[in-house]
Write an enzyme that holds these catalytic residues in place. Structure first.
Site, short mmCIF file in Angstrom:
data_model
loop_
_atom_site.label_atom_id
_atom_site.label_comp_id
_atom_site.label_asym_id
_atom_site.label_seq_id
_atom_site.Cartn_x
_atom_site.Cartn_y
_atom_site.Cartn_z
N ASN A 48 -19.12 22.43 -3.13
CA ASN A 48 -19.14 23.02 -1.80
C ASN A 48 -17.75 23.44 -1.34
OD1 ASN A 48 -21.89 22.74 -1.65
ND2 ASN A 48 -21.85 20.93 -0.35
N ASP A 101 -18.44 32.27 -5.97
CA ASP A 101 -19.87 32.09 -5.75
C ASP A 101 -20.59 31.85 -7.07
OD1 ASP A 101 -22.26 32.07 -4.17
OD2 ASP A 101 -22.67 34.10 -4.87
N HIS A 123 -26.39 29.37 -0.33
CA HIS A 123 -27.19 30.50 0.14
C HIS A 123 -26.87 30.84 1.60
CE1 HIS A 123 -29.27 30.81 -3.56
NE2 HIS A 123 -29.93 29.68 -3.43
#
Length: 137
Positions: A48, A101, A123
């Site tokens: 993250n 990403d 997302h």
């Protein structure tokens, strides 16, 4: 009042995201690059964090747009657009965002941190990045 019938809820529990890119460029150029690039990140870095770093780059690009062209009048009616070097930073920022990403999921699998929360966060950041404003001409 809208509701989801029970059979729809049962199917929702079975949902699993599976993104597939079968392009030759992705298979032979980008994926090998991403596989190598993720190895540059220590295993102590949370996936993250990589996702948030990519989103931060996009937000920085957006901030430069707001700074140099707050009314979004790029070269209209005699207005000057942003300096040319800014366009290069936007291109580099978009490439870095795309790369980060792509590797956040690889990092999640490397570290054993893959899960629905990280997928939702990824997302969500993608959704923020791909929004567009509608304008009337």
């Amino acid at each position: 009042m809208a509701y989801l019938p029970q059979h729809s809820l049962d199917n929702l529990k079975k949902y699993a995201y599976k993104g597939v890119d079968k392009s030759l460029f992705s298979r032979y150029v980008l994926n090998p690059f991403w596989t190598w690039f993720v190895t540059l990140w220590p295993l102590s870095v949370a996936p993250n964090t990589i996702t948030l770093t990519g989103l931060s780059i996009v937000l920085f690009n957006f901030a430069t747009l707001l700074y140099y062209d707050p009314m979004y009048l790029t070269e209209k009616d005699g207005h000057d657009g942003p300096p040319h070097w800014v366009y290069y930073t936007w291109g580099a920022g978009l490439f870095l965002y795309q790369t980060l990403d792509a590797i956040d999921g690889k990092q999640a699998r490397r570290t054993g941190m893959a899960g629905p929360l990280g997928e939702m966060f990824d997302h969500g950041c993608d959704a923020l990045n791909t929004t567009r404003s509608s304008s009337t001409p």
